[in-house]
Design a protein around this motif. Sequence first.
Motif, short mmCIF file in Angstrom:
data_model
loop_
_atom_site.label_atom_id
_atom_site.label_comp_id
_atom_site.label_asym_id
_atom_site.label_seq_id
_atom_site.Cartn_x
_atom_site.Cartn_y
_atom_site.Cartn_z
N THR A 159 0.83 -1.20 0.00
CA THR A 159 0.00 0.00 0.00
C THR A 159 0.87 1.25 0.00
OG1 THR A 159 -0.13 -0.07 2.42
CG2 THR A 159 -1.91 -1.14 1.17
N SER A 160 0.31 2.34 -0.51
CA SER A 160 1.05 3.60 -0.53
C SER A 160 1.22 4.13 0.89
CB SER A 160 0.29 4.61 -1.39
OG SER A 160 -0.99 4.87 -0.83
N ARG A 161 2.16 5.02 1.06
CA ARG A 161 2.45 5.60 2.37
C ARG A 161 2.40 7.12 2.30
NH1 ARG A 161 5.44 2.29 6.06
NH2 ARG A 161 4.74 0.15 5.75
N LEU A 162 1.97 7.71 3.41
CA LEU A 162 2.07 9.15 3.57
C LEU A 162 3.06 9.37 4.71
CD1 LEU A 162 1.07 11.92 2.63
CD2 LEU A 162 -0.65 11.83 4.44
N LEU A 163 4.26 9.81 4.36
CA LEU A 163 5.33 9.96 5.34
C LEU A 163 5.23 11.31 6.03
CD1 LEU A 163 8.17 8.63 2.99
CD2 LEU A 163 6.95 7.32 4.76
N ASN A 164 5.37 11.31 7.35
CA ASN A 164 5.27 12.55 8.12
C ASN A 164 5.81 12.31 9.53
OD1 ASN A 164 2.97 11.36 9.64
ND2 ASN A 164 1.91 11.65 7.69
N ALA A 165 5.81 13.35 10.35
CA ALA A 165 6.38 13.26 11.70
C ALA A 165 5.52 12.43 12.64
CB ALA A 165 6.57 14.66 12.28
N ILE A 166 4.28 12.16 12.25
CA ILE A 166 3.40 11.35 13.10
C ILE A 166 3.58 9.87 12.78
CG2 ILE A 166 0.99 10.82 13.67
CD1 ILE A 166 0.31 13.73 13.10
N ALA A 167 3.50 9.51 11.51
CA ALA A 167 3.54 8.09 11.11
C ALA A 167 4.96 7.57 10.93
CB ALA A 167 2.75 7.90 9.82
N SER A 168 5.89 8.43 10.56
CA SER A 168 7.27 7.99 10.28
C SER A 168 8.25 9.07 10.73
CB SER A 168 7.44 7.71 8.80
OG SER A 168 6.95 8.80 8.02
N PRO A 169 8.30 9.37 12.03
CA PRO A 169 9.10 10.50 12.53
C PRO A 169 10.60 10.39 12.26
CG PRO A 169 8.38 9.10 14.35
CD PRO A 169 7.64 8.65 13.12
N ASN A 170 11.13 9.16 12.20
CA ASN A 170 12.57 8.98 12.08
C ASN A 170 13.06 8.80 10.65
OD1 ASN A 170 12.99 9.04 14.96
ND2 ASN A 170 12.09 6.99 15.02
N VAL A 171 12.15 8.83 9.69
CA VAL A 171 12.53 8.69 8.28
C VAL A 171 13.18 9.99 7.80
CG1 VAL A 171 11.62 8.46 5.94
CG2 VAL A 171 10.79 6.95 7.77
N PHE A 172 14.23 9.86 7.00
CA PHE A 172 14.93 11.03 6.47
C PHE A 172 14.17 11.59 5.26
CE2 PHE A 172 18.43 9.35 8.95
CZ PHE A 172 19.05 10.51 9.43
N ILE A 173 14.13 12.90 5.19
CA ILE A 173 13.32 13.59 4.18
C ILE A 173 13.94 13.48 2.79
CG2 ILE A 173 12.49 15.87 3.45
CD1 ILE A 173 12.21 16.54 6.46
N ARG A 174 15.25 13.56 2.68
CA ARG A 174 15.88 13.54 1.36
C ARG A 174 15.51 12.28 0.58
NH1 ARG A 174 22.13 15.46 2.47
NH2 ARG A 174 21.77 17.72 2.59
N GLU A 175 15.63 11.12 1.23
CA GLU A 175 15.31 9.87 0.56
C GLU A 175 13.82 9.78 0.24
OE1 GLU A 175 19.26 9.45 2.08
OE2 GLU A 175 17.43 10.14 3.05
N ALA A 176 12.98 10.37 1.12
CA ALA A 176 11.54 10.37 0.87
C ALA A 176 11.21 11.18 -0.38
CB ALA A 176 10.80 10.95 2.08
N VAL A 177 11.88 12.33 -0.55
CA VAL A 177 11.67 13.15 -1.74
C VAL A 177 12.17 12.43 -2.98
CG1 VAL A 177 12.34 15.29 -2.90
CG2 VAL A 177 11.75 15.33 -0.47
#
Length: 491
Positions: free
Chosen positions: A266-284
Amino acid sequence: MNSSNLPKLKKAMTQAEDYAAWSEAAKLHDIASGAVAWKESDKSKHFDYESIRQRLERLSRLRKNRNNKGLLYTLNEGVHGNMDGMGNDRLHHKALFGTKQLIEEYVDAIADSLVYLAGDAVKDITFEEKLDFFRRAHHCYGGSAFLMSGSGAFLYFHVGVAKALWREGLLPRVISGSSGGSAVAAIICTHTDSELEQYFNPDVLVGADNEIVESVNTRKGSERMPIEHVRRRIERLIPDLTFQEAYELTGRHLNISVAPAEQHQTSRLLNAIASPNVFIREAVLASCALPGVYPPVVLAAKNHRGKKTPYLPNRKWVDGSVTNDLPAKRLARLYGVNHFVVSLANPLVLPFATDVKNKSGLAPAVMDATTKTSKAWLNAYASIIQRPMSFFPRINSMANMALSVINQNYTGDVNIIRPRLDWGPSKMLSDLSRKDIAFLTDLGERTAWPKIEQVRTQTKIGRVLEDILFRYEEELVGEYERSSALKRKIA
């Protein structure tokens, strides 16, 4: 009223250097066209103007008599975004600047009353009563979010839209982006207000290292941007922060859509609530990974030791716009937002995304019907060929993605849609020249100007409630810290 001045005023709006100049010309245009008379008249078939007038008079009377308890009671039942239909989009398209004077006066009266009740001068209502009221009012009224669609190289249109909103103090704190929109959202949400102005400058976006070469002899502007170039651009413009770190730095809620590269995920919506420790650069980078063009991306996260490690190492992610370009429902669940300002620049969906609900007449109705019919035929055809296509997995996967893009909803409460441009398809993924970047940024800003007052009116009460609650919560924290310090001192 002098209608002969209308062409001259239209030209002045087109040539305006900033929003102040544009709005001045728009106001004069409304006078010349007779729209001012419409604004000054309460009457309209699009909202219950009689009820709003009565409510406004009641608020004024309570404020004048300093009947604070009565004012609080009235606001308890009167703080709603679409009270008596005054949120109807058609009310913001008759005049070029603003809407019915009655609506603006009513919104101002609500906002002023909220600020008044929150102040220290109102002593016959306790802090606890006020806090309870403002929490309930904010929950009921909801908030606003700014959503940026997928866009490819047209992401600079989003930059202009964001610039126009930010300069007027109207940029919501909840921001979402997919594909190219994710890059703009990340830039906004990883820089403080004091830093942000420079990132609306095309020269900063291009970079001092001449990543984009302006020359008629180069082929840049028509060739696909290499993935290494995309990665370098992201690293230069976006700090290496996690979603949580970015929120703590700016107070803005960044949301990035990514889609799974594998089936049955399933698709994901990454943010500080659901994925606080994920790095933004790789998400972009993942959200910009158009299937078949750029490779899928493994996300990265900060582990409990503070080290950067793969996040869900067995999963790879691609362009978020193919499954969830404008994740309004998810944002509503996460943040309680119910008002959406949409910047749409995706060339693949512009034919299926119109603002015709804001217009009346035969042509918009025909256009809307044509769009719906086209979608229905495409879905029917896809259903017919689904079985034969299953023998060609790669083609079938691409067809399903295209269908997913077409079937999504691409409109919000305020829609800022990129005008169609006579540019070839190759520009969507190309390395644009500084001239093109400046053009798109300026286009986004100018396209946003006619929507500024609608955003201002529709979000003013929500912004006031947000500011009051923020101050109240700070007071609670300060009181708790003072109480804790006193207890430690006594002990």
